[in-house]
Motif scaffolding. Sequence first.
Motif, short mmCIF file in Angstrom:
data_model
loop_
_atom_site.label_atom_id
_atom_site.label_comp_id
_atom_site.label_asym_id
_atom_site.label_seq_id
_atom_site.Cartn_x
_atom_site.Cartn_y
_atom_site.Cartn_z
N HIS A 1 0.83 -1.20 0.00
CA HIS A 1 0.00 0.00 0.00
C HIS A 1 0.87 1.26 0.00
N ALA A 2 1.95 1.23 0.77
CA ALA A 2 2.86 2.38 0.80
C ALA A 2 3.49 2.62 -0.57
N ALA A 3 3.77 1.54 -1.30
CA ALA A 3 4.34 1.67 -2.64
C ALA A 3 3.37 2.39 -3.58
N VAL A 4 2.11 2.02 -3.49
CA VAL A 4 1.10 2.69 -4.32
C VAL A 4 0.99 4.15 -3.93
N GLN A 5 1.03 4.43 -2.64
CA GLN A 5 0.95 5.82 -2.17
C GLN A 5 2.13 6.64 -2.66
N VAL A 6 3.32 6.03 -2.71
CA VAL A 6 4.50 6.74 -3.21
C VAL A 6 4.25 7.21 -4.63
N CYS A 7 3.75 6.32 -5.46
CA CYS A 7 3.50 6.68 -6.85
C CYS A 7 2.39 7.73 -6.99
N GLU A 8 1.36 7.60 -6.19
CA GLU A 8 0.26 8.56 -6.26
C GLU A 8 0.68 9.93 -5.73
N ARG A 9 1.40 9.95 -4.64
CA ARG A 9 1.81 11.21 -4.01
C ARG A 9 2.79 11.97 -4.89
N GLU A 10 3.71 11.26 -5.47
CA GLU A 10 4.78 11.92 -6.21
C GLU A 10 4.35 12.41 -7.59
N HIS A 11 3.38 11.74 -8.18
CA HIS A 11 3.05 12.11 -9.55
C HIS A 11 1.56 12.28 -9.77
N ARG A 12 1.01 13.15 -8.98
CA ARG A 12 -0.37 13.54 -9.24
C ARG A 12 -0.37 14.45 -10.45
N PRO A 13 -1.37 14.34 -11.27
CA PRO A 13 -1.41 15.24 -12.42
C PRO A 13 -1.51 16.69 -11.94
N ALA A 14 -0.77 17.52 -12.58
CA ALA A 14 -0.79 18.93 -12.22
C ALA A 14 -2.14 19.53 -12.57
#
Length: 125
Positions: free
Chosen positions: A98-111
Amino acid sequence: MKLHRGVKKFAKAVDGGSGFVESRQWSRAVEKFEAALDALTPAVHSAPLCAGMCTAHLKMRKAEPAVTWCERASAADDTNLEHLFAYADARVLAGEDHAAVQVCEREHRPAKPPRLLQPPRQHRV
């Protein structure tokens, strides 16, 4: 030790560690990177050092140090997607899916799209 000698020793050790990463000699790469950390006080966590330690620990399947170093590599160069995915891989290796998914979501949210400014209206008289 004089500063310039420490910097030279640091650079040589980081280059050596990077060479071992390229030749897939993971444990020797970690040894060189650790020598680089010992070369300067306080220790310098440069982007190439963090990325090399991240890669080596991931390949050796050492979860805890991989998470630490991959997080640092991702933070050192937040535009590098390879570092971001390595950080997510390290989280998966540590059993933190779950933390891995959060890393990807947090770091690259569409601007957010830029707000377009409307030209001023001209009043008719």
